[in-house]
Design an enzyme around this catalytic site. Structure first.
Site, PDB file in Angstrom:
ATOM      1  N   HIS A  53      43.981  39.388  33.237  1.00 57.68           N
ATOM      2  CA  HIS A  53      44.213  39.631  34.877  1.00 57.68           C
ATOM      3  C   HIS A  53      45.244  40.341  35.305  1.00 57.68           C
ATOM      4  CE1 HIS A  53      40.785  37.065  35.810  1.00 57.68           C
ATOM      5  NE2 HIS A  53      40.823  36.320  34.930  1.00 57.68           N
TER       6      HIS A  53
ATOM      7  N   ASP B  23      45.118  43.090  38.117  1.00 59.86           N
ATOM      8  CA  ASP B  23      46.182  42.803  39.309  1.00 59.86           C
ATOM      9  C   ASP B  23      46.724  44.548  39.646  1.00 59.86           C
ATOM     10  OD1 ASP B  23      45.537  40.326  39.596  1.00 59.86           O
ATOM     11  OD2 ASP B  23      47.167  39.629  38.864  1.00 59.86           O
TER      12      ASP B  23
ATOM     13  N   GLU C  39      37.621  42.870  44.352  1.00 57.00           N
ATOM     14  CA  GLU C  39      37.779  44.200  43.864  1.00 57.00           C
ATOM     15  C   GLU C  39      37.219  44.992  45.108  1.00 57.00           C
ATOM     16  OE1 GLU C  39      33.913  43.319  41.288  1.00 57.00           O
ATOM     17  OE2 GLU C  39      35.766  42.253  42.318  1.00 57.00           O
TER      18      GLU C  39
END
Length: 360
Positions: free
Chosen positions: A241, A245, A271
């Protein structure tokens, strides 16, 4: 797409420049009118027994005006004028009472409440402009009230009045300045997506609603664009993740770099991003989005030892051709976005597809 009502925080901040939200400001003003009117009626009776019939008459008249205005403050579009009229009349009354022969020394304490009311109801700038001159005038009146200040006791009384007045003025000014700064930070946090620094969903929806209203007045077209990062889940699943990010931040930066100053962009969640292209038709908007698509696809993103290849799909809706309401525009843009994804992703899907070969 959930289009629940979100308050326009920018407008809220403007309304709260007085230290209070508009509805709270109205409630406080109504309370002040009611309390002041009631107190004036009490003082009118006392002034009558004290032998000042003219002051009693003025207080009764002022109380009547306040009682008349109290219910009207709830919905009046002229709240500012009512507040200014109230404060100027109240402060003038304070000064007038101090000028009455044999006035009680306690009457001078009302000077100290001037900056509190002015800053609370008017804000930092207008509060200073209104309360400052009245505070100065109050100190001058107190000076003449004392008469001979040759004695130490009289000088102490004058200094107490001046210093307390100055401290109250400075304190309220500093407090209001800090409050404005703190509220500005809170509003920015409430309007901003923490991950990308772009506008968040609520901010984007309120901006879209405002853009629609402006376009209705000026009859100027704009385009709503929905953008989705292709295969974003794979990035999260394979690289973690943190890598996802990082990709979101880079895409957000890419959008900000390319769009015009009149355009607006926000992260709607996950997204998914939204763009508002103002004063443009579908054909020109498509060219801009196609350039942005190529820019994203050609961007080399490196995260640790991994090179990440990112593409994005776009769906467009034109106001007012595809709808005049936000829900209709979101629906059309979503339909084109997923049409582009079904056709292979990494492309711009537009209502003007037949105008541009190769467009979905």
């Amino acid at each position: 797409m959930d289009m629940s009502n979100h308050q326009d925080l920018g407008k809220t901040l403007e309304q709260s420049r007085s230290g209070l939200r508009d509805n709270h400001r109205r409630s406080l003003a109504r309370l002040l009118f009611l309390v002041t009117g009631s107190v004036l009626m009490v003082f009118a009776s006392l002034q009558l027994f004290n032998g000042y019939a003219w002051i009693s008459a003025l207080e009764v008249a002022a109380a009547g005006l306040l009682f008349f205005g109290t219910p009207r403050l709830k919905n009046t579009p002229h709240l500012g004028k009512w507040v200014y009229g109230y404060l100027i009349a109240l402060f003038s009354f304070f000064i007038a009472i101090m000028l009455v022969p044999d006035a009680s020394v306690a009457a001078f304490v009302w000077v100290l409440i001037m900056p509190v009311l002015a800053y609370l109801l008017l804000g930092k700038r207008e509060g200073l402009i209104l309360s400052g001159p009245f505070m100065l005038l109050g100190c001058v009146v107190f000076y003449f009230y004392l008469g001979n200040i040759g004695s130490a006791a009289s000088m102490i009384d004058l200094l107490n009045m001046v210093l307390c007045g100055c401290l109250m003025q400075v304190f309220m000014h500093k407090y209001e300045a800090r409050r404005e700064e703190a509220e500005q930070r809170l509003v920015e946090v409430a309007q901003t997506d923490a991950m990308t620094g772009l506008a968040n969903r609520a901010n984007f929806q309120s901006t879209l609603a405002r853009t629609i209203a402006e376009s209705e007045r000026s009859n100027t077209a704009f385009v709503l664009v929905m953008m989705d990062i292709d295969h974003f889940k794979i990035i999260n699943d394979t690289l973690g993740h943190d890598a996802g990010d990082y990709v979101l931040r880079e895409i957000g930066r890419c959008l900000q770099e390319r769009l015009r100053t009149t355009d607006f962009v926000g992260r709607l969640g996950g997204e998914e991003f939204g763009l508002i292209l103002r004063d443009v038709r579908s054909e020109a908007a498509y060219e801009l989005m196609e350039e942005l698509r190529l820019r994203i696809a050609g961007r080399e993103l490196s995260y640790g030892d991994a090179d990440i290849q990112v593409t994005a799909s776009f769906g467009m809706a034109q106001w007012p051709d595809d709808g005049r309401e936000a829900e209709a525009l979101f629906s059309v843009a979503d339909q084109y976005l997923y049409r582009g994804k079904r056709a292979g992703r990494n492309r711009v899907a537009s209502p003007c597809a037949q105008l541009s070969p190769g467009v979905v």
